[in-house]
Scaffold this motif. Structure first.
Motif, short mmCIF file in Angstrom:
data_model
loop_
_atom_site.label_atom_id
_atom_site.label_comp_id
_atom_site.label_asym_id
_atom_site.label_seq_id
_atom_site.Cartn_x
_atom_site.Cartn_y
_atom_site.Cartn_z
N ARG A 9 0.86 -1.20 0.00
CA ARG A 9 0.00 0.00 0.00
C ARG A 9 0.89 1.24 0.00
O ARG A 9 1.85 1.32 0.76
CB ARG A 9 -0.90 0.00 1.23
CG ARG A 9 -1.91 -1.14 1.18
CD ARG A 9 -2.83 -1.13 2.38
NE ARG A 9 -3.66 0.07 2.33
CZ ARG A 9 -4.16 0.64 3.42
NH1 ARG A 9 -3.91 0.16 4.61
NH2 ARG A 9 -4.92 1.72 3.30
N VAL A 10 0.53 2.19 -0.86
CA VAL A 10 1.34 3.40 -1.01
C VAL A 10 0.45 4.62 -0.83
O VAL A 10 -0.53 4.80 -1.55
CB VAL A 10 2.02 3.43 -2.40
CG1 VAL A 10 2.86 4.69 -2.56
CG2 VAL A 10 2.87 2.17 -2.61
N ALA A 11 0.80 5.46 0.13
CA ALA A 11 0.07 6.71 0.36
C ALA A 11 0.58 7.79 -0.59
O ALA A 11 1.79 7.94 -0.77
CB ALA A 11 0.26 7.16 1.81
N GLU A 39 -3.21 4.96 -2.54
CA GLU A 39 -4.34 5.54 -1.80
C GLU A 39 -4.09 7.04 -1.66
O GLU A 39 -3.01 7.46 -1.27
CB GLU A 39 -4.44 4.88 -0.42
CG GLU A 39 -5.72 5.20 0.29
CD GLU A 39 -5.95 4.28 1.49
OE1 GLU A 39 -5.59 4.69 2.61
OE2 GLU A 39 -6.47 3.17 1.29
N LEU A 40 -5.12 7.83 -1.98
CA LEU A 40 -5.01 9.29 -1.93
C LEU A 40 -5.34 9.78 -0.52
O LEU A 40 -6.44 9.58 -0.02
CB LEU A 40 -5.96 9.93 -2.95
CG LEU A 40 -5.71 11.39 -3.27
CD1 LEU A 40 -4.34 11.58 -3.91
CD2 LEU A 40 -6.79 11.91 -4.20
N VAL A 41 -4.36 10.41 0.10
CA VAL A 41 -4.49 10.94 1.46
C VAL A 41 -4.41 12.46 1.38
O VAL A 41 -3.53 13.00 0.72
CB VAL A 41 -3.36 10.40 2.37
CG1 VAL A 41 -3.45 11.00 3.77
CG2 VAL A 41 -3.39 8.88 2.43
N SER A 42 -5.35 13.13 2.05
CA SER A 42 -5.34 14.59 2.04
C SER A 42 -5.74 15.10 3.42
O SER A 42 -5.97 14.32 4.34
CB SER A 42 -6.28 15.13 0.96
OG SER A 42 -6.08 16.53 0.78
N VAL A 43 -5.84 16.41 3.54
CA VAL A 43 -6.15 17.02 4.83
C VAL A 43 -7.64 17.23 5.05
O VAL A 43 -8.06 17.58 6.15
CB VAL A 43 -5.39 18.36 5.01
CG1 VAL A 43 -3.89 18.13 4.97
CG2 VAL A 43 -5.80 19.36 3.96
N ASP A 75 3.25 1.02 3.05
CA ASP A 75 4.61 0.55 2.80
C ASP A 75 5.51 1.66 2.28
O ASP A 75 6.74 1.51 2.30
CB ASP A 75 4.58 -0.60 1.79
CG ASP A 75 3.82 -1.79 2.36
OD1 ASP A 75 4.35 -2.44 3.27
OD2 ASP A 75 2.68 -2.04 1.90
N ALA A 76 4.92 2.75 1.80
CA ALA A 76 5.71 3.85 1.24
C ALA A 76 4.84 5.09 1.11
O ALA A 76 3.61 5.03 1.22
CB ALA A 76 6.26 3.46 -0.13
N LEU A 77 5.51 6.22 0.83
CA LEU A 77 4.85 7.51 0.66
C LEU A 77 5.33 8.15 -0.63
O LEU A 77 6.53 8.16 -0.90
CB LEU A 77 5.19 8.43 1.84
CG LEU A 77 4.72 9.89 1.75
CD1 LEU A 77 3.19 9.98 1.77
CD2 LEU A 77 5.33 10.71 2.89
N VAL A 78 4.39 8.71 -1.41
CA VAL A 78 4.73 9.51 -2.59
C VAL A 78 4.21 10.92 -2.36
O VAL A 78 3.05 11.12 -1.95
CB VAL A 78 4.13 8.91 -3.88
CG1 VAL A 78 4.42 9.82 -5.08
CG2 VAL A 78 4.68 7.52 -4.13
N LEU A 79 5.08 11.90 -2.62
CA LEU A 79 4.74 13.31 -2.49
C LEU A 79 4.81 13.97 -3.86
O LEU A 79 5.89 14.32 -4.33
CB LEU A 79 5.72 13.99 -1.53
CG LEU A 79 5.74 13.44 -0.10
CD1 LEU A 79 6.92 14.01 0.67
CD2 LEU A 79 4.43 13.75 0.60
#
Length: 190
Positions: A9-11, A39-43, A75-79
């Motif tokens: 899973r990648v945020a 997965e799209l994570v936002s505020v 498992d990881a983060l993309v910015l």
């Protein structure tokens, strides 16, 4: 199609608006093509408004809010970049905390264009070699990073690139680093 990221899973952390669309969609597709689950994570809930430079582009549904998740969920983060996206996120303590904790947990992080602003705010670039959009060079150096002008740079699980033209190399390296899993040296700057 490679399945190197099956079960991973990648945020993708993005602001409500200002994300450079191609810097979201191409890495997202690379993760999916490798069998991963982006997965799209936002505020805030709802949708985010992406941009093509300064023009509004498409909207994308938010999967989870940053206050509902932890790096333990991924498992990881993309910015992704875009000027407004990381500029906004670096003012949100929960977003900065979330990004910084990936380093403490030794998990891969990929940041393109202006996204290293979030990493500066999280104080995780000191002693690291990375690249970014050229206008961040002084900011990164002042934060203790070694800035280089290269298409893609990998430093112990941290993948960085300069701009949309670098996306093919960026996507290939982020998939590779996520596939490798934890990077013990990732925590050195956390």
């Amino acid at each position: 199609m490679s399945e190197t990221l099956t079960g991973r899973r990648v945020a993708f952390l993005v602001a409500p608006e200002g994300t450079e669309q191609v810097e979201l969609t191409q890495p997202w597709q690379a993760v999916r093509d490798a069998g991963g689950e982006p997965e799209l994570v936002s505020v805030s809930p709802g949708t985010i408004q992406a941009f093509n430079h300064l023009d509004k582009a498409d909207t994308f549904p938010v999967d989870r809010m940053v206050t509902e998740v932890s790096p333990d969920d991924y498992d990881a983060l993309v910015l992704p970049g875009g000027v407004a996206n990381p500029d906004f996120l670096r003012t949100v303590p929960n977003a900065v905390r979330f990004a910084g904790e990936f380093f403490a947990k030794q998990k891969p992080v990929a940041a393109i264009c202006h996204a290293p602003w979030i990493l500066i705010e999280a104080d995780v670039v000191r002693g690291r070699r990375l690249t970014s959009y050229p206008s961040l060079r002084t900011d990164l150096r002042n934060a203790g990073a070694e800035w280089v002008d290269e298409e893609v740079v990998v430093d112990a699980g941290l993948v960085t690139s300069r701009k949309p033209d670098d996306l093919p190399a960026f996507c290939a390296k982020l998939v590779e680093e996520i596939g490798e899993g934890a990077h013990r040296a990732q925590a050195r700057s956390a």
